[in-house]
Structures are given as structure tokens and as C-alpha cells.
Design a protein around this motif. Structure first.
Motif, mmCIF file in Angstrom:
data_model
loop_
_atom_site.group_PDB
_atom_site.id
_atom_site.type_symbol
_atom_site.label_atom_id
_atom_site.label_comp_id
_atom_site.label_asym_id
_atom_site.label_seq_id
_atom_site.Cartn_x
_atom_site.Cartn_y
_atom_site.Cartn_z
ATOM 1 N N SER A 54 -7.419 -8.832 7.943
ATOM 2 C CA SER A 54 -8.939 -9.024 8.807
ATOM 3 C C SER A 54 -8.131 -8.939 10.042
ATOM 4 N N GLN A 110 -4.227 -15.607 14.615
ATOM 5 C CA GLN A 110 -3.223 -15.806 14.759
ATOM 6 C C GLN A 110 -1.832 -15.496 14.067
ATOM 7 N N HIS A 111 -2.854 -14.305 13.179
ATOM 8 C CA HIS A 111 -2.071 -13.051 12.651
ATOM 9 C C HIS A 111 -1.622 -12.013 13.845
ATOM 10 N N GLY A 139 -3.158 -9.263 2.376
ATOM 11 C CA GLY A 139 -4.080 -10.311 3.008
ATOM 12 C C GLY A 139 -4.698 -10.486 2.146
ATOM 13 N N ARG A 140 -5.651 -11.276 2.026
ATOM 14 C CA ARG A 140 -6.272 -11.541 1.228
ATOM 15 C C ARG A 140 -7.261 -10.451 0.810
ATOM 16 N N ASN A 189 -11.264 0.759 -0.305
ATOM 17 C CA ASN A 189 -10.187 -0.002 -0.359
ATOM 18 C C ASN A 189 -8.650 0.337 -0.409
ATOM 19 N N ALA A 190 -8.174 -0.910 -0.731
ATOM 20 C CA ALA A 190 -6.732 -0.855 -0.421
ATOM 21 C C ALA A 190 -6.324 -0.814 -2.085
ATOM 22 N N ASN A 201 -7.980 -1.152 5.118
ATOM 23 C CA ASN A 201 -9.559 -2.881 5.585
ATOM 24 C C ASN A 201 -11.018 -1.430 5.053
ATOM 25 N N THR A 208 -0.275 -12.666 4.867
ATOM 26 C CA THR A 208 -0.936 -13.317 6.052
ATOM 27 C C THR A 208 -0.532 -15.002 5.518
ATOM 28 N N ARG A 209 -1.428 -15.372 6.228
ATOM 29 C CA ARG A 209 -0.960 -17.062 6.293
ATOM 30 C C ARG A 209 -1.276 -17.238 3.979
ATOM 31 N N LYS A 251 -6.504 -9.276 -3.349
ATOM 32 C CA LYS A 251 -7.274 -9.961 -4.234
ATOM 33 C C LYS A 251 -6.477 -10.602 -4.949
ATOM 34 N N GLN A 294 5.738 -15.281 5.763
ATOM 35 C CA GLN A 294 4.444 -15.456 6.622
ATOM 36 C C GLN A 294 5.063 -14.502 8.310
ATOM 37 N N VAL A 295 3.602 -13.278 8.705
ATOM 38 C CA VAL A 295 3.803 -13.495 9.084
ATOM 39 C C VAL A 295 2.992 -14.076 10.744
ATOM 40 N N GLY A 296 3.177 -14.248 12.212
ATOM 41 C CA GLY A 296 1.822 -14.858 12.852
ATOM 42 C C GLY A 296 2.564 -15.835 13.420
ATOM 43 N N GLN A 297 1.663 -16.283 13.854
ATOM 44 C CA GLN A 297 1.719 -17.950 15.033
ATOM 45 C C GLN A 297 1.983 -18.577 14.255
ATOM 46 N N SER A 298 1.933 -19.213 13.221
ATOM 47 C CA SER A 298 2.809 -20.500 12.486
ATOM 48 C C SER A 298 3.976 -20.045 11.516
HETATM 49 C C1 LIG Z 1 -2.840 -23.248 13.232
HETATM 50 C C2 LIG Z 1 -3.389 -21.942 12.804
HETATM 51 C C3 LIG Z 1 -1.987 -20.687 12.623
HETATM 52 C C4 LIG Z 1 -2.314 -20.309 11.428
HETATM 53 N N1 LIG Z 1 -1.229 -19.108 11.717
HETATM 54 C C5 LIG Z 1 -1.264 -17.452 10.457
HETATM 55 C C6 LIG Z 1 0.143 -17.406 10.862
HETATM 56 O O1 LIG Z 1 0.959 -17.464 11.514
HETATM 57 N N2 LIG Z 1 -0.257 -16.011 9.889
HETATM 58 C C7 LIG Z 1 -1.610 -15.636 9.591
HETATM 59 O O2 LIG Z 1 -1.147 -14.258 8.369
HETATM 60 N N3 LIG Z 1 -2.807 -16.328 10.029
HETATM 61 C C8 LIG Z 1 -2.363 -17.525 10.408
HETATM 62 N N4 LIG Z 1 -3.387 -18.753 10.466
HETATM 63 C C9 LIG Z 1 -4.863 -18.013 9.803
HETATM 64 C C10 LIG Z 1 -6.207 -16.914 10.789
HETATM 65 O O3 LIG Z 1 -6.544 -17.606 11.289
HETATM 66 C C11 LIG Z 1 -7.065 -16.182 9.407
HETATM 67 O O4 LIG Z 1 -7.346 -17.126 8.403
HETATM 68 C C12 LIG Z 1 -5.455 -15.642 8.219
HETATM 69 O O5 LIG Z 1 -5.057 -14.824 8.829
HETATM 70 C C13 LIG Z 1 -6.099 -14.542 7.937
HETATM 71 O O6 LIG Z 1 -5.512 -13.962 6.915
HETATM 72 P P1 LIG Z 1 -6.518 -12.560 5.496
HETATM 73 O O7 LIG Z 1 -6.032 -11.293 6.295
HETATM 74 O O8 LIG Z 1 -5.104 -12.401 4.831
HETATM 75 O O9 LIG Z 1 -7.578 -12.793 5.394
HETATM 76 P P2 LIG Z 1 -9.133 -12.802 5.928
HETATM 77 O O10 LIG Z 1 -9.149 -13.789 6.987
HETATM 78 O O11 LIG Z 1 -9.851 -13.375 4.473
HETATM 79 O O12 LIG Z 1 -8.824 -10.899 5.793
HETATM 80 C C14 LIG Z 1 -8.683 -10.195 4.411
HETATM 81 C C15 LIG Z 1 -9.273 -8.710 4.318
HETATM 82 O O13 LIG Z 1 -9.373 -8.053 3.563
HETATM 83 C C16 LIG Z 1 -10.342 -7.279 3.782
HETATM 84 N N5 LIG Z 1 -11.059 -6.929 2.082
HETATM 85 C C17 LIG Z 1 -11.707 -7.132 1.239
HETATM 86 N N6 LIG Z 1 -11.314 -6.767 0.117
HETATM 87 C C18 LIG Z 1 -10.656 -5.207 0.648
HETATM 88 C C19 LIG Z 1 -10.191 -4.227 -0.529
HETATM 89 N N7 LIG Z 1 -10.137 -4.123 -1.114
HETATM 90 N N8 LIG Z 1 -9.864 -2.964 0.676
HETATM 91 C C20 LIG Z 1 -9.045 -3.531 1.486
HETATM 92 N N9 LIG Z 1 -9.509 -4.497 2.263
HETATM 93 C C21 LIG Z 1 -10.412 -5.952 1.771
HETATM 94 C C22 LIG Z 1 -11.860 -7.701 4.347
HETATM 95 O O14 LIG Z 1 -12.684 -6.938 5.230
HETATM 96 C C23 LIG Z 1 -10.900 -8.614 5.896
HETATM 97 O O15 LIG Z 1 -10.882 -8.416 7.215
HETATM 98 C C24 LIG Z 1 -3.753 -19.154 10.919
HETATM 99 C C25 LIG Z 1 -4.728 -20.516 11.976
HETATM 100 C C26 LIG Z 1 -4.944 -21.239 12.366
HETATM 101 C C27 LIG Z 1 -5.421 -22.512 12.384
#
Ligand SMILES: Cc1cc2nc3c(=O)[nH]c(=O)nc-3n(C[C@H](O)[C@H](O)[C@H](O)COP(=O)(O)OP(=O)(O)OC[C@H]3O[C@@H](n4cnc5c(N)ncnc54)[C@H](O)[C@@H]3O)c2cc1C
Ligand SMILES: Nc1ncnc2c1ncn2[C@@H]1O[C@H](COP(=O)(O)O)[C@@H](O)[C@H]1O
Lengths: 363, 281
Positions: free
Chosen positions: A303, A307-308, A244-245, A340-341, A322, A270-271, A248, A284-288
Motif C-alpha cells: 500500500s 513506515q514502509h 506486501g499483503r 492484479n499482482a 497495486n 512489508t512488516r 494474498k 523487512q523494508v522500512g522504518q523498523s
Molecule cells: C511503529 C511502526 C513501525 C512499522 N514499521 C514498518 C516497516 O518497517 N515496514 C513496513 O513495511 N511496515 C511497517 N509498519 C506497518 C505499516 O504501517 C503498514 O501497516 C504496512 O507497511 C502495510 O503493509 P502492506 O502494504 O503489505 O499491507 P496493506 O497496507 O494491507 O496493503 C496491501 C496492498 O495490496 C493491494 N492489493 C490487494 N490485492 C492486490 C492484488 N491482487 N494485486 C495487487 N495489489 C493488491 C491493496 O490495494 C493494498 O494497497 C510499521 C507500523 C508501525 C506502527
């Protein structure tokens, strides 16, 4: 379901008498989708689920097979029997060679009107969604899309179709009380794959489409198949390493790929990561994105947004890495590493490599 | 050429929060946006208009505030906008929604014949992808879903050739107009609103139709009465009974920790270990 789901009619315990018109509808049907000589796995998953529904209702489970005349199409009926069907409705016609909305809608609608099933399930694929929407409107009945759970209310003989709503933050259960058939679509991998029992057989009921090419306005000029080799097959992968995000930057995704290589795994994301172009959208894994149910899912820097989660919740074992001990992913992962990943992933890769080497030596 | 584009105003679901105690949606302050998928449909329609001439009409069914979505569309370059709004529509499911929209399109058609109807692939709140097929069937139009590209339009012979995403490949389809197309996401990029169009949008007189004006005579075909599906329960996903077993990364030894983790996982899931050993390289 297009409007905000207000609870309209809470179900009481009162027994609901179905009127005779609705009582005439009996049995559970699964539309058996196939492409290039193979049944789409989602149809087999639906047969497994349909079997359970049919058993609770005390009715038969039928597969609907439509395709070009020949042994291959016929063999799909037998495969449907292996996976739980008691009978199959078979419609063979050269006009059903490629999917087109018009002949498939007519064929399936005619079968429904003639044999009157109470429940009709289709995969939520491009084909299934196209066909389900058309058939439901033609029959003027209810259709619930993308269900994640199916049950029956025995009193009302009603399908309880549960699906995510509000971008997945909540679930809602939808019923079609006064219309038949009750239709629902389910995405691939949401339901488990049933075991095949090759001793099972069943009846085949044949029917005809009754259309001519000149009746069909839309023509298929060409089919351009996807280049298969580099298309990830995420939904059916046994092991998935997702980032995921929290990874970095795109370069850090190499750590994910390294671990995936050691485990012979697929890579997911993630998205936000897919939209930023760090990996292909197909991942992409998740709802969409894709729904997956691997034996092992490792999530790094994710995170765990709902949706994921809805796309990977059914994984057998989930390991999350995480840096935030309060990340929602720890609420549903089986194992969590807080840290730290970027430092943990290489170590994990190494540990797997070493462990597997000894495990293999041990035989 | 006259293209009707169906757009929906939706809450920006990325910003929706669920109340942790009551499990209700907290809508306050959640901005309403044009369903992102519908913008691809609109842009595709505008592109066809640039190429072949004609008009683009945007249509929505929703509460009065949904007119903001229509104004947005006009600022991008749509020519006309119709808002279908009536208390009778409350609680419409996809079948009832497609009934109302199909009827409105029939009315629009009376003013200027409609060649194409575009919808998005799906909405982010309803998320069903059913309204498009529903409208097509009601209007007895050819239905082309998941279209990634309109290759060509032959206005004289009323024909259109499109690329449709299907399982495992792309179908090149030719059909006659009028037809209904659901446009796949990512097929184009929405243009910027020009100053002229933004100015026009702010002053544009949106056509607002109630049920009768939209040509719907039968009240029971829309709203709750026209909806075969009933929402019987709304609830939050159940948390897993057992929380994750957390392994803290204490000190600086992620190596040790990884080994510990594997030992734990494989002790509990011996089949997984065999599985991995079998396939990994
Ligand atoms: C209609 C709709 C549909 C969606 N469909 C999807 C979908 O199909 N799939 C999907 O994935 N999302 C989907 N989303 C988006 C979803 O809501 C989240 O925004 C998304 O999943 C978050 O992605 P993320 O976990 O990569 O990022 P973030 O939420 O930003 O999380 C990043 C995580 O990384 C951690 N982190 C930071 N630095 C480090 C490090 N050095 N080491 C380890 N961990 C660290 C943080 O603590 C945080 O928990 C959708 C949203 C909407 C509104
Ligand atoms: N209330 C509405 N008004 C106008 N168009 C709509 C409405 N609901 C759905 N649509 C259109 O139908 C498509 C599919 O919606 P859905 O079936 O809700 O996923 C959307 O992308 C819109 O183009």
C-alpha cells in the motif's frame, strides 16, 4: 527524543552568539566503525555527509578510528581520507579488538574532551547506538537518533538533525543549541555512498586508551559469527523486488522470487508479511526494518504506508503494482501499474527475461 | 534477585493519523499501550524470577494515566510498580528521561538492592534506543545492549552471562551485577495474565513518586531544562513533485503492458538497463 515533540523554541532569524565555551568546539567527526577487517559502509556514507557539513561550516572533517594495533586498523585511516576526511584520530589498543561498551566509551569520550569537535556522527548500527548513547550521557550532551537528513544552521553553528517521528508519520528537526558536541546517528543507506578519491591523503593523530584488561568488567567469552551465505544483504542490493499483503498468500510469493531470480535481485517485504512468516524477518523494508536504496525497487501488493516508504524512498526507480488506483504508493512511485499482482508479475518476469535476452545479444 | 524493568506507555502508533491539513497528530481515540518492545524485557525478567526467585519491579516515568501500563505489567506477574510523575518532567528528552529513571532506580535500590535493570530495545514513539544506555551510564552499571538471551546468572558471585546481538554475529559476554540489559525483540513470548494476577493488579497500590520522592534534587536536570535537544520544526514528508506515471491494465493484456513499461523505463534510465543486463541470469 522520548517525549512528544512539541516545538519548543522556534528559530528566529536572530543571530545567536555562541559562548566561548562552545566556540572552543570545532570540526566535524565521524566515528569509523569496522568489523572483521572492513569499514562498515555506513561510516563511509557518513564521511560523505560529514564532508558537506564541514565545508558549510568551514572546518575540517575527521575520522575516528579505534581498533587493535596493526596495519589493518591504520589502513582504515587512509580509506577515511579517500572518502573525504582531512585527518584521523587513531587509537590502537589490543583492548579494542572486540567491541565492548566500556573501553570504546572511554576512548571516544577522552578524544572528544581533548580535541573538542562540534559535531560527532555515528552509524545507527547496534554498535553505533550502544556507543552513541553511552558517550552522549557521559558527556551530558544531546544526541539525535536515526536521522534521515543533516544540515547546518550557519548562524547558530548548529546541526539541524531531521528524523521521522510518530511512527514515521511526520518528520521533526532537532537541534542541540547549548551543548557540544552535537551528536547524531544515521542508519546505513540513508545517505549516498561518496566516490572514493584514492589520491586524497591526510594527517593521523595518534592517541592512547590508557586502560588495562583488569579495569574492564565485561569479558567477551566467545563470538559466534552469523552464517553468512543465507543472510540477505538487502541494504546494499541494487535491485529489490518486494511484496506486501496484497500478495494474498505465502505461496504467491513465488512470483516475487521468480522475478527476483531473472533480475538477480533481492527479495524484500512489508512488516505484516514478515511477521506472518511469509519471508524472513531480515527482509523487512522500512522504518523498523532495513533502509534500502537500490537502483530499482519493484513493489507488488504494497500500500505504501509511511513506515514502509521511509525505508525505500531513496530508490532510484520505483515501480508499483497495486489493484487500488488510490493506493498511497502511487504518490511516490515513478511508475505504477494498476492491476492484479498475481497476473502482472509473471508477465513482467517474462518481459524482463525476453528484453534482457535481446539486450545481451546486442551486447 | 531483584530486577527493575523500565516500561513506557506509548500511543499505539499503528493507529495514529496525521491531520491532512494542519499536519498535527490526531491523538483522540488513539489507545495507549505498553511499548511492545518492553514486554520482551518484562517477560525475560519474569522468566529469571521463575528460575532464580526474587522480585520484579516495574518502573515508568510519565503522566498519571501511565499507571495503566504498570497495572498491565502486574497482571503479567510483576511484583511491584513505581510511577514517577511530575510536571517538572514535561518535555524531557532521552538524557533527562534517563536521569529521572536512574534516580528513581537509586531510590528503589534503597528499599531492596537491585541486581539487574532491564529496558526494551527501543520505544515505538521515541524510537531512539538511548534511554537504556543513558540509565546505565548514570548509575555506573555495566551496559549490555541488544541481549537476545540470558544464559545464566550466578547469584553468589554476582555474575551474569548473556548473548548479545552485534553486527555480524553474537557475542557471548560475561559481566558482573548490577548491570543494565536492553532486551532484543522476539526473544520470548509474553505469558498470559492469570486470574489471580489480574485480580491483584486491579487492587494493587501503585507507588506514585513526584520529583522529590524520586530523589531528584536538581530541577534543571529533568524536563525541558535538562534536555540538551530542542525540537525546532515538525513537518510532513514532502510529496514527490511528479506523481507516478500510471499504466492502466486495460482489457486483459498484462503482457503488452509489461513490455510497454520496460520500454518506457529503459528509455528513461538507459544505465539501469545495462546494469540489469550485466548481472541478471
Ligand atoms: C511503529 C511502526 C513501525 C512499522 N514499521 C514498518 C516497516 O518497517 N515496514 C513496513 O513495511 N511496515 C511497517 N509498519 C506497518 C505499516 O504501517 C503498514 O501497516 C504496512 O507497511 C502495510 O503493509 P502492506 O502494504 O503489505 O499491507 P496493506 O497496507 O494491507 O496493503 C496491501 C496492498 O495490496 C493491494 N492489493 C490487494 N490485492 C492486490 C492484488 N491482487 N494485486 C495487487 N495489489 C493488491 C491493496 O490495494 C493494498 O494497497 C510499521 C507500523 C508501525 C506502527
Ligand atoms: N518514560 C519512560 N519510562 C520508563 N522507561 C522508559 C521511558 N522511556 C524509555 N524507557 C525505556 O527505555 C527503552 C528505550 O527507549 P527509547 O530510548 O525511547 O527508545 C524503552 O524500551 C524503555 O524500556
Amino acid at each position: 527524543m522520548s517525549e512528544a515533540p512539541e516545538v519548543k523554541k522556534p528559530m528566529g532569524k536572530k543571530r545567536i552568539e555562541l559562548d566561548d565555551r562552545l566556540k572552543a568546539y570545532k570540526g566535524v567527526w565521524v566515528f569509523v566503525e569496522h568489523e572483521r577487517g572492513k569499514i562498515h559502509p555506513v561510516s563511509l556514507e557518513l564521511l560523505g555527509e560529514g564532508r558537506k557539513l564541514a565545508d558549510s561550516l568551514g572546518v575540517e572533517l575527521a575520522g575516528v578510528v579505534m581498533g587493535l594495533p596493526g596495519e589493518v586498523t591504520r589502513s582504515f585511516c587512509h580509506e577515511a581520507f579517500f572518502h573525504g576526511a582531512d585527518l584521523c584520530y587513531l587509537m590502537e589498543d589490543a583492548l579494542l579488538t572486540d567491541y565492548r561498551n566500556e573501553p570504546f566509551t572511554k576512548g571516544l569520550t577522552d578524544l572528544v574532551n581533548k580535541y573538542q569537535p562540534e559535531i560527532l556522527l555515528l552509524g545507527a548500527t547496534t554498535l553505533g547506538r550502544d556507543l552513541a548513547g553511552s558517550v552522549a550521557t557521559t558527556l551530558k550532551t544531546g544526541l539525535t537518533a536515526d536521522c534521515t537528513e543533516l544540515n547546518v544552521d550557519l548562524d547558530a553553528r548548529s546541526l539541524l538533525a531531521t528524523r521521522p517521528t510518530f511512527g514515521g508519520s511526520l518528520l521533526c528537526t532537532i537541534q542541540t543549541l547549548n551543548y557540544r558536541p552535537q551528536m547524531a546517528t544515521v542508519r546505513p543507506r540513508v545517505m549516498p555512498m561518496p566516490d572514493a578519491d584514492t589520491a586524497r591523503t591526510g594527517r593521523i593523530i595518534e592517541d592512547t586508551l590508557g586502560m588495562f584488561e583488569k579495569d574492564i568488567i565485561t569479558k567477551v567469552l566467545e563470538f559466534i559469527p552469523d552464517a553468512m551465505q543465507d543472510k540477505p544483504q538487502l541494504p546494499f542490493a541494487d535491485i529489490i523486488i518486494s511484496g506486501g499483503r496484497g500478495m494474498k498468500k505465502p505461496e504467491n510469493f513465488k512470483l516475487i522470487w521468480d522475478l527476483a531470480k531473472v533480475l538477480g535481485a533481492e527479495v524484500g517485504a512489508t512488516r505484516p508479511v514478515c511477521q506472518a512468516g511469509w519471508v524472513d524477518l531480515e527482509r523487512q523494508v522500512g522504518q523498523s526494518g532495513k533502509t534500502v536504496r537500490p537502483k530499482l525497487y519493484i513493489a507488488a501488493g504494497i500500500s505504501g504506508a509511511i513506515q514502509h516508504r521511509v525505508g525505500m524512498d531513496a530508490s532510484d526507480v520505483i515501480i508499483a503494482i497495486n489493484s487500488d488506483p488510490n493506493a498511497p504508493i502511487f504518490d511516490f512511485a515513478h511508475y505504477g501499474i494498476v492491476g492484479n499482482a498475481m497476473t502482472i508479475l509473471p508477465m513482467l518476469t517474462e518481459a524482463f527475461r525476453a528484453h534482457l535476452a535481446t539486450a545481451r545479444k546486442a551486447g | 534477585m531483584h530486577i527493575v524493568v523500565c516500561i513506557k506507555q506509548v500511543p499505539d502508533s499503528a493507529q495514529i493519523r496525521v491531520h491532512p491539513v494542519t499536519n498535527t497528530i490526531m491523538r483522540q481515540g488513539v489507545p495507549a499501550i505498553v511499548n511492545p518492545y518492553d514486554l520482551f524485557a518484562l517477560e525475560e525478567a519474569l522468566k529469571l524470577k521463575d528460575k532464580y526467585g526474587g522480585r520484579v519491579t516495574v518502573l515508568t516515568m510519565g503522566p498519571p494515566m501511565a499507571e495503566a501500563a504498570l497495572r498491565k505489567a502486574i497482571s503479567y506477574g510483576a511484583d511491584d510498580a513505581v510511577l514517577v510523575t511530575d510536571r517538572a518532567f514535561a518535555g524531557s528528552d532521552t538524557l533527562a528521561t534517563s536521569c529521572a529513571l536512574a534516580s528513581a532506580i537509586t531510590q528503589i535500590h534503597k528499599d531492596m538492592p537491585v541486581d539487574l535493570v532491564f529496558t526494551g530495545k527501543q520505544t515505538i514513539d521515541g524510537d531512539t534506543a538511548q534511554v537504556g544506555p543513558g540509565i546505565a551510564k548514570r548509575l555506573n552499571m555495566q551496559l549490555l545492549t541488544y541481549v537476545s538471551k540470558v544464559r545464566s546468572v550466578d547469584l553468589e558471585n554476582h555474575e551474569i552471562t548473556v548473548e548479545r546481538r552485534s553486527e555480524g554475529g553474537v557475542q557471548l559476554l560475561k559481566t558482573s551485577t548490577p548491570s543494565l540489559i536492553t532486551v532484543l525483540e522476539g526473544t520470548n513470548e509474553m505469558r498470559f495474565a492469570t486470574m489471580t494476577n489480574m485480580f491483584r493488579a486491579s487492587r494493587y497500590q501503585i507507588k506514585v513518586w513526584n520529583r522529590e520522592q524520586a530523589g531528584i534534587e536538581d530541577v534543571t536536570s529533568v524536563g525541558l531544562k535538562g534536555s540538551p535537544t530542542v525540537v525546532s520544526k515538525v513537518f510532513a514528508p514532502t510529496p514527490r513533485a511528479v506523481k507516478a506515471e500510471i499504466i492502466q491494465c486495460v482489457g486483459d493484456d498484462p503482457k503488452e503492458l509489461s513490455v510497454t513499461l520496460l520500454a518506457k523505463v529503459f528509455a528513461k534510465y538507459p544505465k539501469l538497463e545495462k546494469e540489469i543486463a550485466k548481472r541478471a541470469v
